[in-house]
Scaffold this motif. Structure first.
Motif, mmCIF file in Angstrom:
data_model
loop_
_atom_site.group_PDB
_atom_site.id
_atom_site.type_symbol
_atom_site.label_atom_id
_atom_site.label_comp_id
_atom_site.label_asym_id
_atom_site.label_seq_id
_atom_site.Cartn_x
_atom_site.Cartn_y
_atom_site.Cartn_z
ATOM 1 N N ARG A 11 39.091 -39.483 -0.805
ATOM 2 C CA ARG A 11 39.210 -39.968 -2.005
ATOM 3 C C ARG A 11 39.352 -39.080 -3.228
ATOM 4 O O ARG A 11 39.354 -39.421 -4.276
ATOM 5 C CB ARG A 11 37.617 -40.492 -2.431
ATOM 6 N N ALA A 12 39.826 -37.664 -2.933
ATOM 7 C CA ALA A 12 40.166 -36.938 -4.009
ATOM 8 C C ALA A 12 41.769 -37.230 -4.075
ATOM 9 O O ALA A 12 42.518 -37.621 -3.402
ATOM 10 C CB ALA A 12 40.239 -35.343 -3.574
ATOM 11 N N ALA A 13 42.061 -37.099 -5.677
ATOM 12 C CA ALA A 13 43.209 -36.958 -6.279
ATOM 13 C C ALA A 13 44.412 -36.127 -5.294
ATOM 14 O O ALA A 13 45.678 -36.429 -5.204
ATOM 15 C CB ALA A 13 43.578 -36.898 -7.661
ATOM 16 N N ALA A 14 43.927 -34.983 -4.924
ATOM 17 C CA ALA A 14 44.773 -34.220 -4.146
ATOM 18 C C ALA A 14 45.451 -34.682 -2.881
ATOM 19 O O ALA A 14 46.429 -34.271 -2.242
ATOM 20 C CB ALA A 14 44.128 -32.894 -3.703
ATOM 21 N N ARG B 38 50.443 -54.349 -0.736
ATOM 22 C CA ARG B 38 50.175 -53.226 -0.605
ATOM 23 C C ARG B 38 48.917 -52.824 -0.373
ATOM 24 O O ARG B 38 47.760 -53.567 -0.888
ATOM 25 C CB ARG B 38 50.596 -52.369 -1.768
ATOM 26 N N GLN B 39 48.559 -52.010 0.518
ATOM 27 C CA GLN B 39 47.246 -51.559 0.947
ATOM 28 C C GLN B 39 46.872 -50.014 0.570
ATOM 29 O O GLN B 39 47.785 -49.306 0.913
ATOM 30 C CB GLN B 39 46.964 -51.767 2.445
ATOM 31 N N PRO B 40 45.934 -49.694 -0.124
ATOM 32 C CA PRO B 40 45.579 -48.641 -0.724
ATOM 33 C C PRO B 40 45.074 -47.744 0.452
ATOM 34 O O PRO B 40 44.533 -48.295 1.431
ATOM 35 C CB PRO B 40 44.520 -48.681 -1.860
ATOM 36 N N LEU B 41 44.997 -46.425 0.531
ATOM 37 C CA LEU B 41 44.226 -45.674 1.513
ATOM 38 C C LEU B 41 43.070 -45.926 1.738
ATOM 39 O O LEU B 41 42.360 -45.891 2.891
ATOM 40 C CB LEU B 41 44.651 -44.130 1.152
ATOM 41 N N THR B 42 42.309 -46.558 0.889
ATOM 42 C CA THR B 42 40.765 -46.728 0.919
ATOM 43 C C THR B 42 40.731 -47.801 1.996
ATOM 44 O O THR B 42 39.409 -47.858 2.633
ATOM 45 C CB THR B 42 40.162 -47.049 -0.381
ATOM 46 N N GLU B 43 41.463 -48.580 2.175
ATOM 47 C CA GLU B 43 41.309 -50.046 3.120
ATOM 48 C C GLU B 43 41.512 -49.484 4.528
ATOM 49 O O GLU B 43 40.774 -50.001 5.317
ATOM 50 C CB GLU B 43 42.536 -50.882 2.937
ATOM 51 N N LEU B 44 41.942 -48.070 4.815
ATOM 52 C CA LEU B 44 42.048 -47.533 6.101
ATOM 53 C C LEU B 44 40.621 -46.905 6.375
ATOM 54 O O LEU B 44 40.405 -46.844 7.510
ATOM 55 C CB LEU B 44 43.249 -46.355 6.201
ATOM 56 N N LEU B 45 39.956 -46.582 5.287
ATOM 57 C CA LEU B 45 38.476 -46.173 5.730
ATOM 58 C C LEU B 45 37.647 -47.209 5.976
ATOM 59 O O LEU B 45 37.011 -47.070 6.979
ATOM 60 C CB LEU B 45 37.877 -45.381 4.337
ATOM 61 N N THR B 46 37.734 -48.109 5.210
ATOM 62 C CA THR B 46 37.009 -49.658 5.595
ATOM 63 C C THR B 46 37.576 -49.957 6.949
ATOM 64 O O THR B 46 36.713 -50.514 7.782
ATOM 65 C CB THR B 46 37.446 -50.491 4.420
ATOM 66 N N LEU B 47 38.949 -50.123 7.404
ATOM 67 C CA LEU B 47 39.202 -50.529 8.886
ATOM 68 C C LEU B 47 38.614 -49.604 9.949
ATOM 69 O O LEU B 47 38.190 -50.409 10.596
ATOM 70 C CB LEU B 47 40.775 -50.504 8.910
ATOM 71 N N GLY B 48 38.533 -48.330 9.614
ATOM 72 C CA GLY B 48 37.789 -47.520 10.704
ATOM 73 C C GLY B 48 36.511 -47.894 10.773
ATOM 74 O O GLY B 48 35.826 -47.918 11.851
ATOM 75 N N TYR B 49 35.717 -48.121 9.762
ATOM 76 C CA TYR B 49 34.557 -48.320 9.816
ATOM 77 C C TYR B 49 34.195 -49.681 10.506
ATOM 78 O O TYR B 49 33.219 -49.799 11.472
ATOM 79 C CB TYR B 49 34.009 -48.510 8.207
ATOM 80 N N GLU B 50 34.909 -50.788 10.103
ATOM 81 C CA GLU B 50 34.832 -52.182 10.596
ATOM 82 C C GLU B 50 34.997 -52.243 12.184
ATOM 83 O O GLU B 50 34.398 -52.545 13.075
ATOM 84 C CB GLU B 50 35.757 -53.218 10.028
ATOM 85 N N ASP B 51 36.133 -51.490 12.480
ATOM 86 C CA ASP B 51 36.480 -51.326 14.006
ATOM 87 C C ASP B 51 35.407 -50.652 14.932
ATOM 88 O O ASP B 51 35.275 -50.813 16.180
ATOM 89 C CB ASP B 51 37.843 -50.467 14.087
#
Length: 469
Positions: A77-80, A433-446
């Motif tokens: 979640r960091a800007a870097a 468009r899907q932000p990178l945070t949705e990939l976090l959520t996807l991993g959690y749900e999967d």
């Protein structure tokens, strides 16, 4: 043949369990989501292993620090994150210089095109009965005549183009010479064509977040990576058996010796067995490939992380220099990641007594008919497509050719975010468009839908945080 048995009755928290995290780039965000779900569910893990960006995920998970991967100010979640794997200076100079040269060459065309605006304005004003824009036309004609005079535009324009391209070429050569060691035997023209991407930002970001975890609330300056890695290995080795602390296994590829290297930090009974296998005559290959992070090989942990984040051909090699008393006698080798190293990782886990594996990959399963997506046109997008495809094939091989071990996979059915889409990706299926945070959520749900609910919960056995020793 092998055992890929996703049935609830085959899972048992009583067995020695490994979590394997594999992938490149943004796959680490998917790993973070899965780790969060496993953490909340209290799934017992004895050892964590990783390749690619999975090595970074494993690094945090081994010391009960995986929260730093998903929390608000954490790794993903960091800007870097958006600047990971940037284009190197050489390719950027080439692109900018070519663009500048084209812009300079376009000046005469722009001067002519300006007449397509001036003369219609004059014509429209004459139709309106205002007498036209004779002053504007006269000014344009005077400027065009001055620009195309023999001593003006035709003279300095080609000179300026040559100066821009020459300056860029010299800068690229200087940058390439500084990037490559002096002993490289290839000609200067090959050194100029260096790898287009840089892994330095990814490596630095990983250790910066790790230091934030280790130092806690103390306002202490970050030490050298070597010292930080030593502190990490000491902390992990001293806390084996404590809740949240797990054994660690990382793999990378040695380009010069054509071998996969394994960096391991395991508990004492298995560590002694690993060393014993590496000292017998039949273990010459293992002496060259297996590094004990609890012993003299601990200084190679930074090399393991840097190599895991190094993309073959796309980034500069990570060079590792071995000590004179090690197997390679002070040699310097080139290391990088290798998607197929996942299979070697599974083999090593079997050697350290793992009985079941939870395999996490952000590469979606093979699509069926009528599921093709538009190909990527950008350079990093094309590379990401290949790496994701290669990993999907390797995951399929790893779960079908390993005998005697129960393997449970967690992976998305569809992942529109490519390995280098750190700012998010466009999904053709949902047309958004899907932000990178949705990939976090996807991993959690999967993790919940594919493993925790149908397998762990259905097993009927209590799952706790207690770690096996």
């Amino acid at each position: 043949m092998a055992a890929h048995l996703p049935f609830a009755e085959t899972y048992s928290p009583r067995l020695r369990t490994a979590l394997v995290l594999t992938g490149t780039g943004t796959a680490g965000a998917y790993h973070a989501g899965v780790l969060r779900a496993l953490h909340e569910a209290g799934v017992k893990l004895d050892i964590v292993a990783g390749r690619g960006i999975g090595a970074v995920s494993a690094l945090f998970a081994a010391i009960d620090g995986s929260e730093r991967l998903w929390e608000d100010k954490g790794f993903w979640r960091a800007a870097a994150v958006e600047s990971l794997y940037p284009w190197r200076l050489g390719p950027r100079l080439v692109v900018c210089s070519v663009a500048a040269a084209l812009a300079i060459v376009a000046i005469p065309v722009a001067a002519v095109a300006l007449g397509l605006i001036v003369f219609p304005i004059d014509f429209l004003l004459k139709l309106a009965g205002t007498g036209g824009a004779s002053g504007l036309v006269a000014a344009y004609l005077h400027a065009a005549e001055s620009a195309f005079a023999p001593a003006a535009l035709p003279t300095w324009l080609p000179r300026l183009v040559v100066i821009v391209l020459t300056a860029a070429g010299v800068a690229v050569l200087v940058n390439a010479r500084q990037a490559e060691p002096a002993h490289v035997s290839e000609g200067w023209w090959w050194r100029a064509l260096s790898a287009p991407l840089s892994a330095t930002a990814a490596v630095d970001h990983a250790w910066r977040v790790m230091w934030d975890l280790i130092r806690g609330a103390a306002a202490v300056r970050q030490p050298r990576v070597t010292d930080l890695a030593r502190r990490y290995t000491e902390m992990l080795a001293e806390n084996f058996g404590q809740p949240g602390f797990r054994e660690l296994l990382i793999t990378a590829h040695d380009v010069d010796t054509h071998r996969d290297l394994v960096f391991a930090l395991v508990t004492e009974p298995r560590r002694r067995e690993m060393i014993r296998r590496s000292t017998i005559a039949a273990g010459e290959a293992r002496r060259a490939e297996v590094f004990d992070l609890a012993g003299i090989g601990r200084d190679h942990l930074p090399d393991a992380i840097a190599a895991a984040l190094t993309l073959p051909l796309a980034t500069e090699w990570h060079r590792i220099t071995f000590a004179p008393d090690e197997y390679w006698r002070g040699e310097t080798h080139r290391l990088c990641d290798r998607p197929a190293g996942l299979i070697r990782l599974v083999d090593e886990l079997i050697d350290v007594g793992v009985e079941q594996i939870v395999l996490v990959s952000a590469a979606p399963e093979a699509p069926g008919p009528h599921a093709l997506a538009n190909p990527r046109l950008d350079g990093r997008g094309r590379l990401g497509e290949y790496l994701q495809s290669a990993e999907a094939a390797v995951v399929r091989d790893a779960t079908t050719t390993t005998a005697g071990v129960r393997i449970f996979t967690i992976r998305p059915a569809h992942n529109p975010i490519g390995p280098f889409d750190f700012a998010g990706g466009y999904d053709d299926r949902s047309r958004r468009r899907q932000p990178l945070t949705e990939l976090l959520t996807l991993g959690y749900e999967d993790a919940y839908h594919q493993f925790i609910e149908p397998i762990v919960a259905a097993s009927g056995e209590r799952v706790g945080h207690t770690e096996a020793t």
